[in-house]
Structures are given as structure tokens and as C-alpha cells.
Design a protein around this motif. Structure first.
Motif, PDB file in Angstrom:
ATOM      1  N   CYS A  22      11.068  33.700  22.120  1.00 34.28           N
ATOM      2  CA  CYS A  22      12.184  33.873  21.370  1.00 34.28           C
ATOM      3  C   CYS A  22      12.136  33.630  19.798  1.00 34.28           C
ATOM      4  CB  CYS A  22      13.248  32.973  22.026  1.00 34.28           C
ATOM      5  SG  CYS A  22      15.002  33.324  21.290  1.00 34.28           S
ATOM      6  N   CYS A  26      16.295  35.636  14.706  1.00 33.31           N
ATOM      7  CA  CYS A  26      17.294  36.723  14.949  1.00 33.31           C
ATOM      8  C   CYS A  26      17.624  36.665  16.512  1.00 33.31           C
ATOM      9  CB  CYS A  26      16.381  38.071  14.755  1.00 33.31           C
ATOM     10  SG  CYS A  26      14.896  38.265  15.864  1.00 33.31           S
ATOM     11  N   ARG A  28      15.949  37.245  19.151  1.00 33.87           N
ATOM     12  CA  ARG A  28      15.594  38.247  20.023  1.00 33.87           C
ATOM     13  C   ARG A  28      14.558  37.612  21.167  1.00 33.87           C
ATOM     14  NH1 ARG A  28      12.774  43.116  17.430  1.00 33.87           N
ATOM     15  NH2 ARG A  28      11.940  41.570  16.351  1.00 33.87           N
ATOM     16  N   ARG A  94      18.135  42.293  15.215  1.00 30.16           N
ATOM     17  CA  ARG A  94      18.573  42.113  16.289  1.00 30.16           C
ATOM     18  C   ARG A  94      19.109  43.236  17.473  1.00 30.16           C
ATOM     19  NH1 ARG A  94      22.433  38.028  13.610  1.00 30.16           N
ATOM     20  NH2 ARG A  94      21.390  36.164  14.088  1.00 30.16           N
ATOM     21  N   ALA A  98      11.830  44.758  21.046  1.00 29.71           N
ATOM     22  CA  ALA A  98      11.189  43.584  20.933  1.00 29.71           C
ATOM     23  C   ALA A  98       9.605  44.204  20.299  1.00 29.71           C
ATOM     24  CB  ALA A  98      10.842  42.828  22.048  1.00 29.71           C
TER      25      ALA A  98
END
Length: 114
Positions: A22, A26, A28, A94, A98
Motif C-alpha cells: 500500500c 495515495c 492505493r 487514487r 495499480a
């Protein structure tokens, strides 16, 4: 003194440090992360606190700010999240998958200082 392109340095760092997790900036999840020294190493932060950041966030920070700027006022994740220049980027990244690694351009005010 030999100047090394930031993209080359970050690619070398990615090879060594790359792991999925993670992003602390941000937020994500399941993104490739790198270690960001909250106090830049060349400003005395070699053994200081670090943060796990996704590649786009890490690149964006170094595109927007000099190490002196980072050392003087952006030494925590909270300070980075609250910074005006970075907030717009965080809002956008965000929403991205990914795997997204956008091209990063150095800010105009940074280009003038080189």
C-alpha cells in the motif's frame, strides 16, 4: 561531478526495493512500492524515517520539489498530503489502476534552478 538522471536512479532503486503493498501517500493498494526518505539522504536523512510510496507518487514528489524544499517543509506524509501542488495529483492517481505509471515531467520552476 557526474549528474545521474533521476529516472535511472529510480529504476535502479526499483530493482532492489520493489515490492507490492500500500502506498502511504495515495493509499492505493497492491501497488509496486519504493522507499522514499522523508528527509532526503543528501540533506542528512540517510538513517531518518522512510515511507513506502508507489512509483508514480515517488516520481511526482521529486519532479515537483527540490531536495532542499523537501527537507525544509515536507518531511512527513501528512505535510506531503496537505501540499497544494501534490493534492491535485493525489486526487487523480487514487482513481487509477495499480499498474498505472504515468510519464512525469519536471515542474517549470524546478527546470530553471538546474
Amino acid at each position: 561531478m557526474k549528474r545521474v538522471d533521476f529516472n535511472i536512479k529510480i529504476k535502479e532503486e526499483i530493482r532492489v526495493i520493489k515490492k507490492r503493498g500500500c502506498c502511504e501517500l495515495c493509499e492505493r493498494e497492491n501497488v509496486a512500492t519504493t522507499i522514499h526518505h522523508l528527509l532526503p539522504k543528501d540533506e542528512g536523512g540517510t538513517f531518518a524515517e522512510t515511507a513506502n510510496l508507489c512509483i508514480p507518487c515517488h516520481k511526482q514528489i521529486h519532479a515537483l520539489y527540490t531536495n532542499k524544499e523537501l527537507a525544509s517543509r515536507l518531511t512527513t506524509i501528512l505535510h506531503l498530503k496537505q501540499d497544494e501542488k501534490l493534492r491535485k495529483f493525489l486526487k487523480w492517481i487514487r482513481k487509477q489502476p495499480a499498474e498505472t505509471i504515468p510519464k512525469t515531467k519536471t515542474a517549470r520552476h524546478r527546470k530553471k534552478r538546474r
